[in-house]
Every structure is written in structure tokens, then in C-alpha cells.
Enzyme design. Structure first.
Site, short mmCIF file in Angstrom:
data_model
loop_
_atom_site.label_atom_id
_atom_site.label_comp_id
_atom_site.label_asym_id
_atom_site.label_seq_id
_atom_site.Cartn_x
_atom_site.Cartn_y
_atom_site.Cartn_z
N LYS A 1 0.85 -1.20 0.00
CA LYS A 1 0.00 0.00 0.00
C LYS A 1 0.88 1.25 0.00
CE LYS A 1 -0.41 -0.03 5.05
NZ LYS A 1 -1.32 0.01 6.21
N ARG B 1 -9.72 0.26 15.58
CA ARG B 1 -9.60 0.98 14.32
C ARG B 1 -10.67 0.39 13.41
NH1 ARG B 1 -3.68 1.23 11.58
NH2 ARG B 1 -4.29 -0.88 10.97
N TYR C 1 16.67 29.64 7.76
CA TYR C 1 15.55 30.38 8.31
C TYR C 1 15.56 30.38 9.84
CZ TYR C 1 13.46 30.40 3.65
OH TYR C 1 13.22 30.60 2.31
N MET D 1 12.63 24.10 2.10
CA MET D 1 11.82 23.39 1.14
C MET D 1 12.67 22.64 0.12
SD MET D 1 8.88 24.85 -1.47
CE MET D 1 7.84 25.44 -0.14
#
Length: 354
Positions: free
Chosen positions: A35, A130, A246, A296
Site C-alpha cells: 500500500k 480501528r 531560516y 523546502m
């Protein structure tokens, strides 16, 4: 010079892990969980390689994922963990997909749309809370309906903690709830549960993260399958008191040589500031710590102790020296998430090797 990350998927290592996992549960049928695009490694190529290695049982999350791998796995069983709905019946029929039935809504859809030659799995809840039928509901399922199932299934909540009391509690509950399905084959465990002991293996084991290089709690050491590297775009010399990145989260206390790598959180790396000073990359056998915030598109590392590093050299982000579990530990997440995030990046040059 390359200016983008390189993501290498080692199919040979994947198949080696498959064989080792099969050997670890000799009395159970092995299944591969592919998956989420096979944990980011590429579902079609991964499923095809596993099929060639002998896998005949595959688990995915939804019908679209099942349809995607069907052309690559012959007549293998493809089990759909999220079940079936009205809109997906035709897809299940066309691609011969097997639903995992976890509630009465899905069971009723199945009864109204039984597919020839398909025997679904029934999932029961043993404590994960779940998906799955609760014990009080099982007596409401008719014997006729029960006879259609191929397996009874549940899922462990704490298998990555071998000493957790939840494991034995769920095993005991699973054994008890199986009385509603006498003689039906059972599957309880995925990668970590497999190593809790033979009593957890039952008739099928669903191998997931260990296939892709994630370590299990029992110390099973799979070969790394995913390798992420990135080239150095620039070398910067910081003076004491200068910052990098940053929010100025790293301030140089001494002269510091910084390599700027062409990889960032858009490529799946964690942004978390805590990775600064803990996470690291490798140039050959030598490590360089990550400094400042991951950007990023860029990540900065301290190469003050590696004077030979130059623009164009490639740093190993995850691989043989620093695995996906290591990066997960140092960034406050788990290998499962990192595999999916890194493999889901669109910019890396993807290379498959055998």
C-alpha cells in the site's frame, strides 16, 4: 552537475528481505503489503519484483491501489484493507480484488454483490479499535456468511514493543474470538508481530515495513532498500556569530564550513528544527551534521571536518550508513512516515537497481 536529489530503490535488497522474512515464518503463508505506493518505493515495480520472487498474496489499502498492481502480479490474491463500497464493486470485479470486511455496511454490500471466485477476509477488532467487528457483533453474522470468508484477521497495536502487555492481551482475545469461525485460517501479524514468536504467526503473515528496510523490534536487520542522496550546490564559510537558514536556528561559534545540499522538506525530509545538530548525512564513510532548519529545497550541513568535500559531491541522506530508522529517530518520527514521504517526492531522480 546534478541539481536534484537521487532516489535509488534497490530491488535486489527488497527481494533479499522477502526471502529472509519468508524463512522467519516457515509455517505461514507470506504476504507483502504494498500500500501507499509500496511505502514510497513504487508499487508496480515492487509488486512485480516480489511476484517474481514468489509472492502470491498482496495487501493494499484501496481498490485503486489493487487495480494498479494487478497487471504485475498475475493471478495473485490482492486483498483490499479498507474494504468495498458500492462505487467500487465494478473495479473489484474487473481486477479480481478481495475485500477485507470490517463492518456490517461492507458485509451487506458484499452480500448484494458477491463476486465469483472471491472469498473475502473478515477483520475483527482485538483492541486496536480501528477497523473490525467487535466480539458482540460476531454472533449476528450468519453461518452462511461466515462460510464465505477465506481468513479471519486482526491487527496488533503494540507489536513494535515486544514487552508490551497489549500483545499477549490481543493474542488471547484473537484466539477467543476465532471460536466464531471454526477451522478458518487466521492472520494477526505484520512485520513486528511476526517476531513476537511463532504463536503470533498463524496461517499468514503480512510483511510491510521490514520489506523496505525498516528495522523491527526483534532486531531483524533488513537490507536498506531506499537510498536518498543529494549533490552539494555551494560551499559557504561562516564566521563566528553568523547564522545559516531560516529563523537563524544555527549560529556559528567558530569558523564553520557549510555545504548546501539540493534536498529539502519538499523531497520528504522532516522540517523539524530538532533535527539540526542531531541528523546527519554521509560523504563516503564520514558524517556531517545537519545544521539550521531544513528548507523546502535545501539542507545545510557542517563539513568543517571534511575539507575535501566540494561542489558536485553527493551526500547520502539515507542509506547504508544512516538508515531510515536513524533519520526517524533523530527527527522525532517513524520509518513508515519517512519512507512514504521521501518516496512520494516528485523531484528526485528515481533509479532502480538489482
Amino acid at each position: 552537475m546534478k541539481t536534484n536529489p537521487i532516489l535509488t530503490i534497490d530491488i535486489g535488497a527488497l527481494c533479499k528481505n522477502w526471502r529472509m522474512l519468508c524463512d522467519s515464518a516457515p509455517n505461514a503463508k507470506p504476504a507483502a503489503v504494498v500500500k501507499a505506493d509500496a511505502y514510497g518505493t513504487g508499487a508496480t515495480k515492487t509488486a512485480a519484483a516480489l511476484y517474481d520472487a514468489g509472492c502470491r498474496n498482496f495487501f493494499v489499502a484501496n481498490g485503486a491501489e489493487g487495480a494498479n498492481i494487478r497487471p504485475h502480479v498475475g493471478d495473485s490474491n490482492i486483498f483490499i484493507l479498507n474494504g468495498i463500497d458500492e462505487e467500487s464493486v465494478s473495479l473489484f470485479n474487473e481486477h479480481r480484488l478481495t475485500p477485507v470486511i470490517s463492518n456490517f455496511d461492507a458485509l451487506n454490500i458484499w452480500k448484494a454483490n458477491r463476486l465469483p471466485g472471491i472469498r473475502p477476509i473478515i477483520q475483527i477488532d482485538t483492541g486496536l479499535n480501528r477497523l473490525g467487528f467487535h466480539e458482540s457483533e460476531l454472533c449476528k453474522i450468519s453461518d452462511t456468511d461466515k462460510s464465505e470468508f477465506s481468513y479471519v484477521m486482526s491487527h496488533l497495536a503494540c507489536a513494535d514493543e515486544p514487552g508490551h502487555p497489549m500483545n499477549m492481551a490481543q493474542l488471547t482475545r484473537f484466539e477467543s474470538m476465532r471460536r466464531f469461525f471454526p477451522g478458518l485460517p487466521a492472520t494477526l501479524s505484520a512485520s513486528n508481530g511476526n517476531f513476537l514468536g511463532p504463536e503470533f504467526q498463524f496461517d499468514m503473515v503480512r510483511f510491510g515495513v521490514a520489506l523496505y528496510g525498516g528495522l523491527t523490534a526483534a532486531g531483524f536487520k533488513p537490507a536498506p532498500v531506499m537510498n536518498l542522496s543529494a549533490p552539494v550546490l555551494q560551499i559557504i564559510d561562516l564566521q563566528p556569530g553568523e547564522s545559516v537558514g531560516y529563523n537563524a536556528t544555527f549560529v556559528a561559534k567558530k569558523k564553520t564550513r557549510v555545504a548546501v545540499l539540493a534536498v529539502g522538506y519538499a523531497d520528504g525530509l522532516p522540517w523539524y528544527i530538532r533535527i539540526s545538530g542531531r541528523g546527519k548525512v554521509f560523504f563516503g564513510n564520514a558524517s556531517a551534521p545537519i545544521i539550521g532548519s531544513v528548507c523546502m529545497d535545501l539542507t545545510m550541513v557542517d563539513v568543517s571536518d571534511l575539507p575535501s568535500v566540494k561542489v558536485g559531491d553527493c551526500a547520502e541522506i539515507i542509506g547504508n550508513h544512516y538508515g531510515v530508522d536513524d533519520l526517524g529517530r533523530d527527527s522525532g518520527t517513524i520509518s513508515y512516515e519517512l519512507l512514504c514521504r521521501i518516496g512520494g517526492g516528485k523531484r528526485a531522480e528515481r533509479i532502480y537497481i538489482k
